[in-house]
Design an enzyme around this catalytic site. Structure first.
Site, PDB file in Angstrom:
ATOM      1  N   SER A 155      36.132  38.510  44.088  1.00 15.68           N
ATOM      2  CA  SER A 155      34.785  39.091  44.067  1.00 15.68           C
ATOM      3  C   SER A 155      34.632  40.308  43.158  1.00 15.68           C
ATOM      4  O   SER A 155      33.505  40.746  42.947  1.00 15.68           O
ATOM      5  CB  SER A 155      34.342  39.464  45.479  1.00 15.68           C
ATOM      6  OG  SER A 155      33.934  38.306  46.146  1.00 15.68           O
ATOM      7  N   LYS A 188      32.260  39.778  40.438  1.00 17.48           N
ATOM      8  CA  LYS A 188      30.806  39.881  40.639  1.00 17.48           C
ATOM      9  C   LYS A 188      30.220  41.120  39.958  1.00 17.48           C
ATOM     10  O   LYS A 188      29.027  41.171  39.672  1.00 17.48           O
ATOM     11  CB  LYS A 188      30.492  39.900  42.136  1.00 17.48           C
ATOM     12  CG  LYS A 188      30.884  38.619  42.869  1.00 17.48           C
ATOM     13  CD  LYS A 188      30.766  38.799  44.387  1.00 17.48           C
ATOM     14  CE  LYS A 188      31.203  37.574  45.164  1.00 17.48           C
ATOM     15  NZ  LYS A 188      31.225  37.820  46.632  1.00 17.48           N
ATOM     16  N   TYR A 190      30.758  29.621  39.490  1.00 20.59           N
ATOM     17  CA  TYR A 190      31.102  30.742  40.386  1.00 20.59           C
ATOM     18  C   TYR A 190      32.591  30.723  40.747  1.00 20.59           C
ATOM     19  O   TYR A 190      33.284  31.737  40.658  1.00 20.59           O
ATOM     20  CB  TYR A 190      30.218  30.643  41.642  1.00 20.59           C
ATOM     21  CG  TYR A 190      30.615  31.560  42.769  1.00 20.59           C
ATOM     22  CD1 TYR A 190      30.231  32.901  42.778  1.00 20.59           C
ATOM     23  CD2 TYR A 190      31.382  31.089  43.840  1.00 20.59           C
ATOM     24  CE1 TYR A 190      30.613  33.741  43.821  1.00 20.59           C
ATOM     25  CE2 TYR A 190      31.750  31.925  44.887  1.00 20.59           C
ATOM     26  CZ  TYR A 190      31.370  33.245  44.868  1.00 20.59           C
ATOM     27  OH  TYR A 190      31.747  34.088  45.893  1.00 20.59           O
ATOM     28  N   VAL A 209      38.760  39.198  47.768  1.00 20.81           N
ATOM     29  CA  VAL A 209      39.669  38.678  48.794  1.00 20.81           C
ATOM     30  C   VAL A 209      41.082  38.391  48.267  1.00 20.81           C
ATOM     31  O   VAL A 209      41.980  38.105  49.050  1.00 20.81           O
ATOM     32  CB  VAL A 209      39.139  37.415  49.526  1.00 20.81           C
ATOM     33  CG1 VAL A 209      37.962  37.737  50.414  1.00 20.81           C
ATOM     34  CG2 VAL A 209      38.841  36.306  48.556  1.00 20.81           C
ATOM     35  N   TYR A 241      31.013  44.904  51.291  1.00 19.07           N
ATOM     36  CA  TYR A 241      30.303  44.089  52.289  1.00 19.07           C
ATOM     37  C   TYR A 241      29.910  44.948  53.489  1.00 19.07           C
ATOM     38  O   TYR A 241      29.468  46.085  53.305  1.00 19.07           O
ATOM     39  CB  TYR A 241      31.173  42.892  52.716  1.00 19.07           C
ATOM     40  CG  TYR A 241      31.683  42.081  51.552  1.00 19.07           C
ATOM     41  CD1 TYR A 241      30.789  41.528  50.640  1.00 19.07           C
ATOM     42  CD2 TYR A 241      33.036  41.859  51.337  1.00 19.07           C
ATOM     43  CE1 TYR A 241      31.241  40.775  49.562  1.00 19.07           C
ATOM     44  CE2 TYR A 241      33.495  41.110  50.264  1.00 19.07           C
ATOM     45  CZ  TYR A 241      32.598  40.579  49.394  1.00 19.07           C
ATOM     46  OH  TYR A 241      33.042  39.845  48.340  1.00 19.07           O
TER      47      TYR A 241
END
Ligand code: GLU
Length: 310
Positions: free
Chosen positions: A68, A71, A195, A261, A243
């Site tokens: 991530s 992102k 993705y 992760v 998050y």
């Protein structure tokens, strides 16, 4: 207090030693089979300073899956596309549920909370796909990362992408919910295929630290994004980058940061440093346990925080 480069080196060594000695390291992500086999004892930290120096400790040359953290780069690219109605499709609010929550997406009627939860990142990828094939979009993302890190050797690990394609059931479900609310312009297959591949970019800790220099405001050659985008991305990293653990991370570390992760964290000290950590064991929110502890120690030792005068 004068804090020099020598003191950063000393702090990094201390952090490395205590990370190696710690017994509680968290659990590696198991829902992506290819990540389940990563050695939880790995640990690396690397810091790029404003004077161009880079200081590191630990397994800094071992590539890992940035997951991530990618992102951040896809958001930077999406924000660079003028004329997009991006913010009508994605919110800017911290999430209260897990990073892959279907419930949250359903409650928000297909508008993801922010660009860093999985659903928001899938919409971001969909934005980048406008006018491009998946191969072209991935080439653009990879070139952005390579330019940011000043390293043309950075690659995507296709086995990690394939592993997630086969086992990432929640992401398939999120993509279908987005499509049901008319918030995907491309098919679930095309968008998720792209993705999964950008999440599977493999980088070393040193490469990852260098890739964040544009967010710290360092001049590293070609300007990757506008200053206004840097401000936005850092704000979102602070409020949403961990998050539903973002409040705790801001409390403990006080820096904009994005976790993955795979166990990576990229943290930014505006004007002062770009920091990467890698420790594969995760906490219950899916954020690196020892990476967070390392950044807490480093930020306190150096007086680095966006909330106090450094
Ligand atoms: N590829 C991972 C997923 O979609 C990214 C999650 C993360 O790194 O936090 O589940």
């Amino acid at each position: 207090m004068v804090r020099n480069e020598r003191s950063v080196e000393g702090v990094l060594e201390r952090i490395f030693r205590s990370a190696k000695a710690t017994k509680t390291k968290g659990d590696v992500a198991k829902y992506i089979p290819e990540l389940a086999s990563v050695d939880p004892d790995r640990f690396a930290i690397s810091v790029c300073l404003s004077d161009g120096r880079q200081l590191s400790a630990g397994d800094v040359s071992t590539p890992f899956s940035i997951q991530s953290v990618s992102k951040v780069f896809t958001l930077a690219i999406a924000l660079g596309r003028r004329g997009e109605s991006f913010w009508q499709r994605v919110g800017r609010e911290p999430s209260t549920n897990a990073f892959n929550s279907l419930q949250e997406l359903e409650v928000r009627q297909g508008i993801p909370s922010n660009p860093f939860v999985n659903a928001g990142a899938i919409v971001t990828t969909d934005t980048i796909l406008a006018g491009s094939s998946p191969a072209e979009a991935l080439a653009e993302i990879l070139l952005f990362v390579q330019t940011a890190a000043s390293d043309s050797g950075i690659r995507i690990d296709p086995s990690v992408a394939e592993s997630e394609k086969l086992s990432g059931h929640k992401n398939w479900a999120l993509a279908h919910v987005l499509a049901a609310y008319d918030n995907l312009a491309h098919s679930c297959e095309l968008t998720l295929g792209t993705y999964f591949h950008h999440c599977a970019i493999a980088m070393t800790c040193e490469q990852l630290a260098r890739s964040g220099r544009f967010l710290a405001g360092f001049d590293t050659g070609p300007q990757l994004v506008r200053a206004s985008s840097v401000r936005l991305i850092n704000a979102l990293m602070l409020t949403c980058g961990h998050y539903n653990g973002s409040g705790e991370f801001a409390y403990r570390v006080g820096l904009p940061a994005k976790s993955g992760v795979g166990g990576a964290i990229l943290a930014i000290v505006p004007g002062k440093a770009s920091i990467a950590t890698w420790a594969p064991g995760l906490d219950s929110n899916g954020n690196s346990l020892l990476g967070t502890a390392a950044l807490e120690e480093l930020s306190h030792a150096m007086g680095w925080s966006v909330f106090v005068r450094g």
